[in-house]
Motif scaffolding. Structure first.
Motif, short mmCIF file in Angstrom:
data_model
loop_
_atom_site.label_atom_id
_atom_site.label_comp_id
_atom_site.label_asym_id
_atom_site.label_seq_id
_atom_site.Cartn_x
_atom_site.Cartn_y
_atom_site.Cartn_z
N ALA A 81 -3.64 -3.20 2.74
CA ALA A 81 -3.85 -2.46 1.32
C ALA A 81 -4.25 -4.86 0.48
O ALA A 81 -3.58 -5.14 0.76
CB ALA A 81 -2.87 -2.08 0.69
N LYS A 82 -5.04 -4.58 -0.09
CA LYS A 82 -5.59 -6.06 -0.96
C LYS A 82 -4.72 -6.18 -2.34
O LYS A 82 -3.91 -5.01 -2.51
CB LYS A 82 -7.06 -5.55 -1.51
CG LYS A 82 -7.77 -5.49 -0.65
CD LYS A 82 -9.33 -5.61 -1.23
CE LYS A 82 -10.43 -5.50 -0.82
NZ LYS A 82 -11.49 -4.84 -1.96
N ALA A 83 -3.79 -7.23 -1.87
CA ALA A 83 -2.40 -7.58 -2.53
C ALA A 83 -3.14 -7.51 -4.07
O ALA A 83 -4.33 -8.02 -4.76
CB ALA A 83 -2.13 -8.78 -1.68
N GLY A 84 -2.17 -7.09 -5.40
CA GLY A 84 -2.68 -7.28 -6.57
C GLY A 84 -3.62 -6.27 -6.93
O GLY A 84 -5.02 -6.97 -8.13
N TYR A 85 -4.64 -5.76 -6.14
CA TYR A 85 -6.06 -4.58 -6.74
C TYR A 85 -5.68 -3.79 -7.60
O TYR A 85 -4.72 -2.60 -7.50
CB TYR A 85 -6.72 -4.38 -4.79
CG TYR A 85 -7.85 -4.10 -4.86
CD1 TYR A 85 -9.05 -4.64 -5.60
CD2 TYR A 85 -8.02 -3.10 -4.75
CE1 TYR A 85 -10.67 -4.25 -5.08
CE2 TYR A 85 -9.43 -2.24 -4.36
CZ TYR A 85 -10.27 -2.75 -5.38
OH TYR A 85 -11.72 -2.68 -5.12
#
Length: 160
Positions: A81-85
Protein backbone atom coordinates in the motif's frame (compact mmCIF):
# COMPACT_ATOMS: atom_id res chain seq x y z
CA UNK A 1 -7.04 -16.96 -1.42
CA UNK A 2 -9.65 -14.42 -0.41
CA UNK A 3 -11.28 -14.32 3.01
CA UNK A 4 -14.10 -12.15 4.34
CA UNK A 5 -13.83 -11.54 8.07
CA UNK A 6 -16.92 -10.09 9.71
CA UNK A 7 -17.20 -9.22 13.41
CA UNK A 8 -19.97 -10.13 15.79
CA UNK A 9 -22.56 -7.37 16.22
CA UNK A 10 -20.92 -6.35 19.52
CA UNK A 11 -17.57 -5.83 17.77
CA UNK A 12 -18.97 -4.30 14.58
CA UNK A 13 -19.03 -0.55 15.34
CA UNK A 14 -22.69 -0.44 14.35
CA UNK A 15 -24.56 2.42 15.99
CA UNK A 16 -26.57 1.09 18.89
CA UNK A 17 -24.20 -1.81 19.57
CA UNK A 18 -23.15 -0.04 22.76
CA UNK A 19 -19.57 -1.21 22.41
CA UNK A 20 -16.22 0.42 21.76
CA UNK A 21 -14.53 -2.90 20.89
CA UNK A 22 -14.67 -2.57 17.09
CA UNK A 23 -11.28 -0.90 16.55
CA UNK A 24 -9.57 -3.42 18.83
CA UNK A 25 -11.25 -6.31 17.00
CA UNK A 26 -9.98 -4.96 13.66
CA UNK A 27 -6.45 -4.51 15.00
CA UNK A 28 -6.47 -8.07 16.37
CA UNK A 29 -7.32 -9.46 12.93
CA UNK A 30 -4.83 -7.20 11.12
CA UNK A 31 -2.05 -7.93 13.63
CA UNK A 32 -2.58 -11.70 13.31
CA UNK A 33 -2.18 -11.47 9.53
CA UNK A 34 0.63 -8.92 9.66
CA UNK A 35 2.68 -11.01 12.06
CA UNK A 36 2.21 -14.18 9.99
CA UNK A 37 4.23 -15.54 7.10
CA UNK A 38 1.43 -14.35 4.78
CA UNK A 39 2.12 -10.64 5.26
CA UNK A 40 4.20 -10.10 2.09
CA UNK A 41 1.42 -11.43 -0.15
CA UNK A 42 -1.55 -9.84 1.59
CA UNK A 43 -3.87 -6.91 1.05
CA UNK A 44 -6.36 -6.15 3.80
CA UNK A 45 -9.28 -3.89 2.95
CA UNK A 46 -11.26 -2.62 5.93
CA UNK A 47 -14.64 -1.05 5.23
CA UNK A 48 -17.74 -0.11 7.15
CA UNK A 49 -21.25 -0.50 5.75
CA UNK A 50 -22.57 2.62 7.41
CA UNK A 51 -21.07 5.39 9.44
CA UNK A 52 -21.71 7.41 12.59
CA UNK A 53 -25.27 8.58 12.46
CA UNK A 54 -25.57 8.43 8.68
CA UNK A 55 -24.49 12.04 8.26
CA UNK A 56 -22.67 13.31 5.21
CA UNK A 57 -21.91 16.99 4.67
CA UNK A 58 -22.48 16.63 0.92
CA UNK A 59 -25.15 14.84 -1.01
CA UNK A 60 -23.41 11.72 -2.33
CA UNK A 61 -24.57 10.10 -5.55
CA UNK A 62 -27.00 7.20 -5.15
CA UNK A 63 -26.90 5.09 -8.31
CA UNK A 64 -29.24 2.38 -7.05
CA UNK A 65 -29.90 0.38 -3.88
CA UNK A 66 -26.45 -1.23 -4.01
CA UNK A 67 -24.43 1.56 -5.56
CA UNK A 68 -22.85 4.41 -3.66
CA UNK A 69 -24.76 6.47 -1.12
CA UNK A 70 -23.23 7.81 2.09
CA UNK A 71 -19.47 7.88 2.13
CA UNK A 72 -17.77 5.39 4.43
CA UNK A 73 -14.15 4.93 5.45
CA UNK A 74 -11.95 2.42 3.69
CA UNK A 75 -8.48 1.39 4.83
CA UNK A 76 -6.01 -0.45 2.61
CA UNK A 77 -3.37 -2.27 4.65
CA UNK A 78 -0.62 -4.07 2.77
CA UNK A 79 3.17 -4.18 2.45
CA UNK A 80 2.50 -2.69 -0.99
CA UNK A 81 0.00 0.00 0.00
CA UNK A 82 1.23 3.50 -0.75
CA UNK A 83 2.39 5.03 2.53
CA UNK A 84 0.35 8.02 3.68
CA UNK A 85 -1.74 7.93 0.52
CA UNK A 86 -5.24 9.38 0.47
CA UNK A 87 -7.15 8.30 -2.60
CA UNK A 88 -9.96 10.57 -3.77
CA UNK A 89 -11.25 8.11 -6.34
CA UNK A 90 -14.96 7.38 -6.02
CA UNK A 91 -15.10 3.72 -5.05
CA UNK A 92 -18.00 1.54 -4.02
CA UNK A 93 -18.27 -1.88 -2.40
CA UNK A 94 -18.11 -3.43 -5.88
CA UNK A 95 -14.58 -1.99 -6.19
CA UNK A 96 -13.32 -4.62 -3.76
CA UNK A 97 -14.85 -7.37 -5.85
CA UNK A 98 -13.53 -5.85 -9.10
CA UNK A 99 -10.00 -5.75 -7.62
CA UNK A 100 -10.28 -9.43 -6.65
CA UNK A 101 -11.62 -10.37 -10.09
CA UNK A 102 -8.78 -8.54 -11.86
CA UNK A 103 -6.13 -9.93 -9.50
CA UNK A 104 -7.17 -13.53 -10.10
CA UNK A 105 -8.34 -13.16 -13.70
CA UNK A 106 -11.89 -14.24 -13.01
CA UNK A 107 -15.05 -13.04 -14.70
CA UNK A 108 -17.33 -10.39 -13.27
CA UNK A 109 -20.33 -11.63 -11.35
CA UNK A 110 -22.36 -8.92 -13.05
CA UNK A 111 -23.34 -6.72 -10.13
CA UNK A 112 -21.84 -3.38 -9.08
CA UNK A 113 -18.39 -4.76 -9.93
CA UNK A 114 -19.19 -4.14 -13.62
CA UNK A 115 -19.20 -0.36 -13.20
CA UNK A 116 -16.86 -0.11 -10.21
CA UNK A 117 -13.30 1.19 -10.32
CA UNK A 118 -10.63 -1.24 -9.12
CA UNK A 119 -8.50 -0.23 -6.13
CA UNK A 120 -5.03 -0.68 -7.63
CA UNK A 121 -4.31 3.07 -7.33
CA UNK A 122 -3.76 2.47 -3.60
CA UNK A 123 -0.85 0.09 -4.25
CA UNK A 124 2.73 0.34 -5.49
CA UNK A 125 3.87 -3.16 -6.43
CA UNK A 126 7.30 -1.86 -7.51
CA UNK A 127 8.21 -0.83 -3.96
CA UNK A 128 10.05 -3.08 -1.54
CA UNK A 129 7.43 -4.66 0.76
CA UNK A 130 7.26 -2.76 4.02
CA UNK A 131 7.69 -4.57 7.31
CA UNK A 132 4.54 -4.95 9.40
CA UNK A 133 4.12 -2.75 12.47
CA UNK A 134 1.50 -3.98 14.97
CA UNK A 135 -1.34 -1.67 15.93
CA UNK A 136 -1.93 -0.55 19.49
CA UNK A 137 -5.42 -1.29 20.73
CA UNK A 138 -7.50 -0.65 23.82
CA UNK A 139 -8.53 -4.31 24.19
CA UNK A 140 -6.00 -7.18 23.90
CA UNK A 141 -6.26 -10.00 21.34
CA UNK A 142 -7.17 -12.41 24.17
CA UNK A 143 -10.55 -10.62 24.40
CA UNK A 144 -11.41 -11.85 20.89
CA UNK A 145 -9.42 -15.05 20.42
CA UNK A 146 -12.07 -17.49 21.61
CA UNK A 147 -15.22 -15.59 20.70
CA UNK A 148 -17.73 -17.98 19.15
CA UNK A 149 -19.27 -17.01 15.80
CA UNK A 150 -22.45 -15.02 16.28
CA UNK A 151 -24.29 -17.18 13.72
CA UNK A 152 -26.47 -14.15 13.10
CA UNK A 153 -27.70 -13.51 9.63
CA UNK A 154 -28.24 -9.87 8.78
CA UNK A 155 -31.19 -9.60 6.39
CA UNK A 156 -30.56 -7.73 3.16
CA UNK A 157 -33.39 -5.20 2.63
CA UNK A 158 -32.85 -5.57 -1.12
CA UNK A 159 -33.94 -9.20 -0.92
CA UNK A 160 -37.39 -8.38 0.44
Amino acid sequence: AVSWVIPTPEDSDHPGAGSDRGPSWVSTVVDAIGESSNWNSTAIIVVWDDWGGWYDNASPPQLDYRGLGIRVPCLVISPYAKAGYVDHTQYEFGSILKTIEETFGIASIGTTDVRATDMFAAFDFTQKPRAFKPFKAKYPPSDFQWEPPSKLSIPDPGDQ
